[in-house]
Write a protein that holds these residues in place. Structure first.
Motif, PDB file in Angstrom:
ATOM      1  N   ASP A 113       0.811  -1.222   0.000  1.00  0.00           N
ATOM      2  CA  ASP A 113       0.000   0.000   0.000  1.00  0.00           C
ATOM      3  C   ASP A 113       0.843   1.271   0.000  1.00  0.00           C
ATOM      4  OD1 ASP A 113      -2.473   1.122  -0.179  1.00  0.00           O
ATOM      5  OD2 ASP A 113      -2.829   1.179   1.982  1.00  0.00           O
ATOM      6  N   GLN A 159       3.563   0.463  -6.905  1.00  0.00           N
ATOM      7  CA  GLN A 159       2.836   1.704  -7.082  1.00  0.00           C
ATOM      8  C   GLN A 159       2.494   1.945  -8.550  1.00  0.00           C
ATOM      9  OE1 GLN A 159       1.689   3.568  -4.407  1.00  0.00           O
ATOM     10  NE2 GLN A 159       2.423   1.677  -3.456  1.00  0.00           N
ATOM     11  N   ALA A 172      -0.552  -0.071  -9.310  1.00  0.00           N
ATOM     12  CA  ALA A 172      -1.749   0.555  -8.729  1.00  0.00           C
ATOM     13  C   ALA A 172      -2.205   1.768  -9.533  1.00  0.00           C
ATOM     14  CB  ALA A 172      -1.461   0.949  -7.280  1.00  0.00           C
ATOM     15  N   GLN A 173      -1.245   2.477 -10.123  1.00  0.00           N
ATOM     16  CA  GLN A 173      -1.573   3.714 -10.837  1.00  0.00           C
ATOM     17  C   GLN A 173      -1.833   3.513 -12.322  1.00  0.00           C
ATOM     18  OE1 GLN A 173       1.801   6.200  -9.886  1.00  0.00           O
ATOM     19  NE2 GLN A 173       1.386   6.077  -7.685  1.00  0.00           N
ATOM     20  N   SER A 214      -4.014   2.477 -15.094  1.00  0.00           N
ATOM     21  CA  SER A 214      -5.437   2.204 -15.371  1.00  0.00           C
ATOM     22  C   SER A 214      -5.615   1.098 -16.414  1.00  0.00           C
ATOM     23  CB  SER A 214      -6.137   3.481 -15.848  1.00  0.00           C
ATOM     24  OG  SER A 214      -5.530   3.957 -17.041  1.00  0.00           O
ATOM     25  N   TYR A 253      -4.355  -7.430 -15.787  1.00  0.00           N
ATOM     26  CA  TYR A 253      -4.469  -8.441 -14.729  1.00  0.00           C
ATOM     27  C   TYR A 253      -4.445  -9.832 -15.366  1.00  0.00           C
ATOM     28  CZ  TYR A 253      -6.797 -11.617 -11.519  1.00  0.00           C
ATOM     29  OH  TYR A 253      -7.098 -12.716 -10.756  1.00  0.00           O
ATOM     30  N   THR A 294      -7.494  -3.884  -3.201  1.00  0.00           N
ATOM     31  CA  THR A 294      -7.765  -2.457  -3.031  1.00  0.00           C
ATOM     32  C   THR A 294      -6.496  -1.634  -3.221  1.00  0.00           C
ATOM     33  OG1 THR A 294      -9.558  -2.930  -1.474  1.00  0.00           O
ATOM     34  CG2 THR A 294      -8.641  -0.702  -1.429  1.00  0.00           C
ATOM     35  N   HIS A 338      -5.423  -1.902  -6.930  1.00  0.00           N
ATOM     36  CA  HIS A 338      -6.493  -1.564  -7.876  1.00  0.00           C
ATOM     37  C   HIS A 338      -6.693  -2.675  -8.917  1.00  0.00           C
ATOM     38  CE1 HIS A 338      -5.614   2.939  -6.892  1.00  0.00           C
ATOM     39  NE2 HIS A 338      -6.293   2.324  -5.939  1.00  0.00           N
ATOM     40  N   VAL A 339      -6.739  -3.913  -8.429  1.00  0.00           N
ATOM     41  CA  VAL A 339      -7.037  -5.047  -9.311  1.00  0.00           C
ATOM     42  C   VAL A 339      -8.395  -5.614  -8.908  1.00  0.00           C
ATOM     43  CG1 VAL A 339      -4.618  -5.618  -9.756  1.00  0.00           C
ATOM     44  CG2 VAL A 339      -5.775  -6.666  -7.800  1.00  0.00           C
ATOM     45  N   GLU A 356     -11.107  -7.555  -7.361  1.00  0.00           N
ATOM     46  CA  GLU A 356     -11.176  -8.486  -6.233  1.00  0.00           C
ATOM     47  C   GLU A 356     -11.924  -9.765  -6.590  1.00  0.00           C
ATOM     48  OE1 GLU A 356     -13.108  -8.761  -1.744  1.00  0.00           O
ATOM     49  OE2 GLU A 356     -13.075  -6.832  -2.784  1.00  0.00           O
TER      50      GLU A 356
END
Length: 250
Positions: A115, A131, A134-135, A137, A141, A176, A179-180, A182
Motif C-alpha cells: 500500500d 505503485q 496501482a496507478q 489504469s 491483470y 484495493t 487496484h485489481v 477483487e
C-alpha cells in the motif's frame, strides 16, 4: 505486415528448445501455462513485473511437482520462457528475490509495503513497481499475477491463507491497494487451489498404481524363481533315481 507471434509459433519454439518427451500427465499443464504466457506477452497492455514472475515460477513448481526425470524440470522451465522470447533467469531471480524479502515479514508489514505506507530495506525499486501497478489504469491483470499475490501472502503468513475468512480479507486489502479486480482475484485463486488439489490427488493415484505394479512384478519374479528352483529340484531327483537303477556290477 503483421509479425505478431502466434500460439503455434510459441509451441514450435518450445519444442525446438526442449526436444525430450514430456510425461503425459504434465504435458497439458506445460502447454496451458505456455499458451497463457504467450497470450499475455503479445497483449499491448501487458507489462512484466516481479509478482507475475513469482506467479509463473510458483505455478510451474507446484503443477510440475513429482515430475520424472527430475533433471528435465529446469530445461522445461527454460524452454517455456524462451518460447515467448523471454529470459528464464529474470523470472527465477525476481521470484527468488521476493521469497528472500518476505522471509521475516508479517502479513501486516506486507500489506503496508504494498500500500506504500511502509518500506522494506533494499526493496525500494519493488515498491515503486507496486505503485506503478496501482496507478496503471490499463494494467493487464492475469491469473498468473493472482498466483503471485497468493504466494506473497503464503510467504508472509502460511496459516493466514488456510483460513478462508482471513484469506478473503487479505485478498481484499491487496486488491484495493493495487487496484485489481477483487472478484477475479478470488475466483482465479479458488480455481488455482482446486487444481492443485487435483494434481496432488493424481500424483497419489499414480504413486499407488506404480507401487501396485512393482508389487505384481516382484511377485511374478518370485513365482518364476520358485518355479525354476522346483524344476531344478525335480531334475536332481530324477537324476538320482536313474543312478539308483544302474547295476552295481557290470
Amino acid at each position: 505486415m503483421n509479425n505478431l507471434r502466434t500460439v503455434s509459433d510459441t509451441k514450435r519454439n518450445f519444442y525446438n528448445q526442449h526436444t525430450r518427451p514430456i510425461n503425459t500427465i504434465y504435458r497439458r499443464v506445460v502447454e496451458e501455462l505456455m499458451v497463457e504466457m504467450h497470450l499475455l506477452s503479445v497483449n499491448a497492455d501487458f507489462r512484466y513485473d516481479p509478482i507475475y514472475a513469482l506467479g509463473v515460477v510458483t505455478a510451474f513448481e507446484r503443477f510440475m511437482q513429482g515430475y520424472q526425470p527430475e533433471r528435465d524440470k529446469e530445461p522445461i522451465f527454460e524452454a517455456l520462457c524462451q518460447s515467448i522470447e523471454d529470459n528464464p533467469q529474470r523470472y527465477r531471480q525476481d521470484a527468488d528475490r521476493l521469497r528472500q524479502l518476505l522471509q521475516n515479514v508479517s502479513a501486516q508489514q506486507l500489506f503496508d509495503w504494498i500500500d506504500g505506507k511502509a518500506s522494506l530495506q533494499g526493496a525500494e525499486d519493488l515498491q515503486a513497481q507496486m505503485q506503478a501497478i496501482a496507478q496503471n489504469s490499463k494494467f493487464k491483470y492475469s491469473r498468473l499475477f493472482a498466483i503471485g499475490v497468493f504466494t506473497l501472502l503464503e510467504l508472509a503468513d502460511a496459516e493466514l491463507v488456510k483460513d478462508e475468512k482471513q484469506r478473503v480479507e487479505a485478498l481484499k486489502q491487496v486488491a484495493t491497494a493495487l487496484h485489481v479486480p477483487e472478484d477475479k482475484l478470488n475466483k482465479d485463486l479458488e480455481l488455482y487451489r482446486s487444481n492443485l488439489d487435483k494434481i496432488e490427488q493424481a500424483l497419489i493415484t499414480m504413486a499407488d498404481i506404480l507401487s501396485a505394479d512393482r508389487r505384481k512384478r516382484q511377485q511374478r519374479l518370485q513365482e518364476k524363481e520358485a518355479g525354476v528352483a522346483t524344476s531344478n529340484g525335480d531334475s536332481g531327483s530324477a537324476s538320482g533315481s536313474s543312478q539308483d537303477k544302474t547295476p552295481s556290477g557290470s
